[in-house]
Scaffold this active site. Structure first.
Site, PDB file in Angstrom:
ATOM      1  N   LYS A 150       0.823  -1.224   0.000  1.00 42.44           N
ATOM      2  CA  LYS A 150       0.000   0.000   0.000  1.00 42.44           C
ATOM      3  C   LYS A 150       0.855   1.271   0.000  1.00 42.44           C
ATOM      4  O   LYS A 150       0.622   2.177  -0.796  1.00 42.44           O
ATOM      5  CB  LYS A 150      -0.965  -0.009   1.200  1.00 42.44           C
ATOM      6  CG  LYS A 150      -1.985   1.122   1.161  1.00 42.44           C
ATOM      7  CD  LYS A 150      -1.707   2.230   2.143  1.00 42.44           C
ATOM      8  CE  LYS A 150      -2.493   3.491   1.848  1.00 42.44           C
ATOM      9  NZ  LYS A 150      -2.279   4.566   2.782  1.00 42.44           N
ATOM     10  N   ASP A 182      -6.027   0.541   0.978  1.00 46.90           N
ATOM     11  CA  ASP A 182      -6.252   1.059   2.330  1.00 46.90           C
ATOM     12  C   ASP A 182      -7.658   0.627   2.777  1.00 46.90           C
ATOM     13  O   ASP A 182      -8.347  -0.100   2.046  1.00 46.90           O
ATOM     14  CB  ASP A 182      -6.111   2.590   2.351  1.00 46.90           C
ATOM     15  CG  ASP A 182      -7.325   3.278   1.761  1.00 46.90           C
ATOM     16  OD1 ASP A 182      -7.872   2.758   0.762  1.00 46.90           O
ATOM     17  OD2 ASP A 182      -7.762   4.306   2.300  1.00 46.90           O
TER      18      ASP A 182
HETATM   19  N1  LIG Z   1      -6.177   4.305  -1.518  1.00 45.61           N
HETATM   20  C1  LIG Z   1      -5.729   5.452  -0.988  1.00 45.61           C
HETATM   21  N2  LIG Z   1      -5.304   5.461   0.287  1.00 45.61           N
HETATM   22  C2  LIG Z   1      -4.859   6.614   0.798  1.00 45.61           C
HETATM   23  N3  LIG Z   1      -4.391   6.894   2.033  1.00 45.61           N
HETATM   24  C3  LIG Z   1      -4.078   8.203   2.041  1.00 45.61           C
HETATM   25  O1  LIG Z   1      -3.576   8.844   3.096  1.00 45.61           O
HETATM   26  N4  LIG Z   1      -4.375   8.774   0.865  1.00 45.61           N
HETATM   27  C4  LIG Z   1      -4.858   7.796   0.062  1.00 45.61           C
HETATM   28  C5  LIG Z   1      -5.304   7.767  -1.295  1.00 45.61           C
HETATM   29  O2  LIG Z   1      -5.291   8.790  -2.035  1.00 45.61           O
HETATM   30  N5  LIG Z   1      -5.729   6.575  -1.765  1.00 45.61           N
END
Ligand SMILES: Nc1nc2[nH]c(O)nc2c(=O)[nH]1
Length: 251
Positions: A150, A182
């Protein structure tokens, strides 16, 4: 799983396309506007890109929303730093409000980047922006982690935002860089698949003509706080608004 729902998902994403994702990124995603303000204030492109990479790499297990975290980061007086970027960044992180968990691991991660950071110049950043897959591979290698993890793919997303501002050129994200899995994306994905989330979105991306990181942009702000996003989106572009609404209401 409901194939009809998956077909609607692909169809709506295809009709939105990369250009709508770009509009949402640049006009709706608060992360983008915080970065733009920071870039303008700093007036130092190399420092700007280094800082946003560091911040993206520790953007997990936050104590606040992603949007608030990027606001806190962008408001720090980075223009006043005189010594080492790493030391200053660690000082900021250690005292931050929005990122208080797993600090020790995050600080170790920051120091791992030391050798790469020292070699990064404007030209090198330009090469990385023109080939974001290579950038993803360098980050994954230095962190000794998977290229699909991630924080690695999210760092590519943020670097792509910053690169767009610094080099004044829009380059779409490559298909080979996966969606950042996420909690928002993971929860949404469970309504479509019980299998591998990354594989699922890779397939949707190929099928719809929209790379995974741009699909993330279509969904992520709206999945965070739809009530807050819908008004500015509706006044910006009713067609994009209607289609994003369909994506949100599909689950
Ligand atoms: N999929 C995402 N996860 C995130 N966490 C974060 O802090 N920003 C993002 C995002 O833009 N996309």
């Amino acid at each position: 799983m409901d194939n009809n729902k998956i077909n609607i998902l692909k169809c709506v994403i295809r009709s939105l396309g990369i250009e709508s994702a770009r509009t949402i990124e640049e006009k709706i995603d608060l992360q983008y506007s915080y970065l733009r303000h920071l870039k303008e204030r700093l007036n130092n492109n190399v420092l700007f890109l280094k800082l946003i990479i560091l911040n993206a790499l520790v953007s997990y297990q936050l104590s606040t929303t992603g949007e608030n975290w990027w606001r806190e980061f962008s408001e720090y007086p980075w223009e006043d730093i005189s010594g080492s970027i790493l030391e200053e960044y660690v000082g900021f992180l250690s005292n931050s409000k929005g990122n208080r968990r797993f600090l020790e691991g995050k600080i170790k991660r920051i120091y791992r980047l030391k050798s790469l950071l020292n070699t990064l110049s404007f030209e090198k950043f330009k090469n990385y922006y023109n080939n974001m897959e290579t950038f993803r591979n360098s980050i994954a290698k230095i962190l000794n982690t998977k290229g699909s993890s991630k924080t690695v793919v999210f760092t590519v997303k943020i670097f792509g935002y910053g690169g767009r501002m610094v080099f004044n050129k829009f380059i779409p994200y490559p298909y080979s860089v996966e969606i950042p899995k996420d909690s928002r994306i993971e929860k949404y994905s469970t309504k479509f698949t019980k299998g591998d989330v990354l594989k699922f979105w890779n397939e949707v991306a190929r099928n719809s003509g929209v790379p995974p990181l741009h699909i993330d942009s279509l969904l992520w702000p709206a999945l965070g706080n739809w009530e807050k996003v819908k008004k500015p989106l509706k006044s910006l572009d009713t067609d994009i608004y209607q289609k994003v609404k369909m994506l949100i209401e599909l689950v």
